[in-house]
Design an enzyme around this catalytic site. Structure first.
Site, PDB file in Angstrom:
ATOM      1  N   VAL A  68       0.973  -1.290   0.037  1.00 50.93           N
ATOM      2  CA  VAL A  68       0.002  -0.023  -0.101  1.00 50.93           C
ATOM      3  C   VAL A  68       0.811   1.290   0.073  1.00 50.93           C
ATOM      4  CG1 VAL A  68      -1.988   1.147   1.365  1.00 50.93           C
ATOM      5  CG2 VAL A  68      -1.726  -1.071   1.183  1.00 50.93           C
ATOM      6  N   CYS A  69       0.480   2.059  -0.792  1.00 56.28           N
ATOM      7  CA  CYS A  69       1.210   3.477  -0.754  1.00 56.28           C
ATOM      8  C   CYS A  69       0.268   4.605  -0.223  1.00 56.28           C
ATOM      9  CB  CYS A  69       1.526   3.941  -2.336  1.00 56.28           C
ATOM     10  SG  CYS A  69       2.539   5.508  -2.484  1.00 56.28           S
ATOM     11  N   LEU A  70       0.689   4.798   0.992  1.00 58.08           N
ATOM     12  CA  LEU A  70      -0.268   5.678   1.786  1.00 58.08           C
ATOM     13  C   LEU A  70       0.888   6.450   2.623  1.00 58.08           C
ATOM     14  CD1 LEU A  70      -3.189   6.544   2.196  1.00 58.08           C
ATOM     15  CD2 LEU A  70      -3.266   4.862   3.963  1.00 58.08           C
TER      16      LEU A  70
END
Length: 163
Positions: A68-70
């Site tokens: 996840v890119c968060l």
């Protein structure tokens, strides 16, 4: 996290799976994802590792690894956050408001920006194919099968030692 179905990995409080439901009124509605969570030894001062185990079509989630890119998880984590923030706020917001300008899945980002209706249709197709209760249950059965295969391998090598 009593509102979520949580399964510990080997009775370890630092590694577990959470069943996460897609937010209503989004193309992800009705989907169920198995999220792998691993807490670092210095949690809550260091962010947990979060990954989708079943496929999802989203600009900020790697389709193969589930990473996840968060920012709030990867860069701006604070010890004030906890698991509830991740599953009730951060992940639902990520699914509601994808950021195609910072993609892990370039195909999803390009489709979202150029052909939003096709993007939405592909998201819904992935939900139907990979994010049903049966699909999530199958990933759990697959894990159990892998565990059994590993113990079978152990038995075979033990038998070889006996001869």
């Amino acid at each position: 996290m009593s509102d979520f179905e949580v399964t510990l990995v080997n009775d370890n409080m630092r590694e577990f799976y959470v069943r996460f439901h897609g937010p209503p009124e989004t193309p992800f509605a009705g989907g169920i994802w198995k999220i792998h969570v691993e807490l670092q030894s210095d949690y809550p001062y260091k962010s947990p590792s979060i990954g989708f185990m079943n496929k999802i079509f989203h600009p900020n989630i790697d389709e193969l690894s589930g990473s996840v890119c968060l920012d709030v998880i990867n860069q701006t984590w604070s010890p004030m956050f906890d698991m509830i923030n991740i599953f009730e706020v951060f992940l639902p917001q990520l699914l509601r408001y994808p950021n195609p300008n910072d993609p892990l899945n370039g195909e999803a980002a390009a489709l979202m920006m150029r052909h939003p209706k096709e993007y939405e249709a592909k998201v819904k197709e992935y939900v139907q194919r990979f994010a049903t209760k049966d699909a999530v249950d199958a990933t759990e059965r697959g894990k159990e099968d892998e565990d059994e295969e590993m113990s079978d391998v152990g038995s075979i090598s033990e038998e070889a030692d006996d001869s």
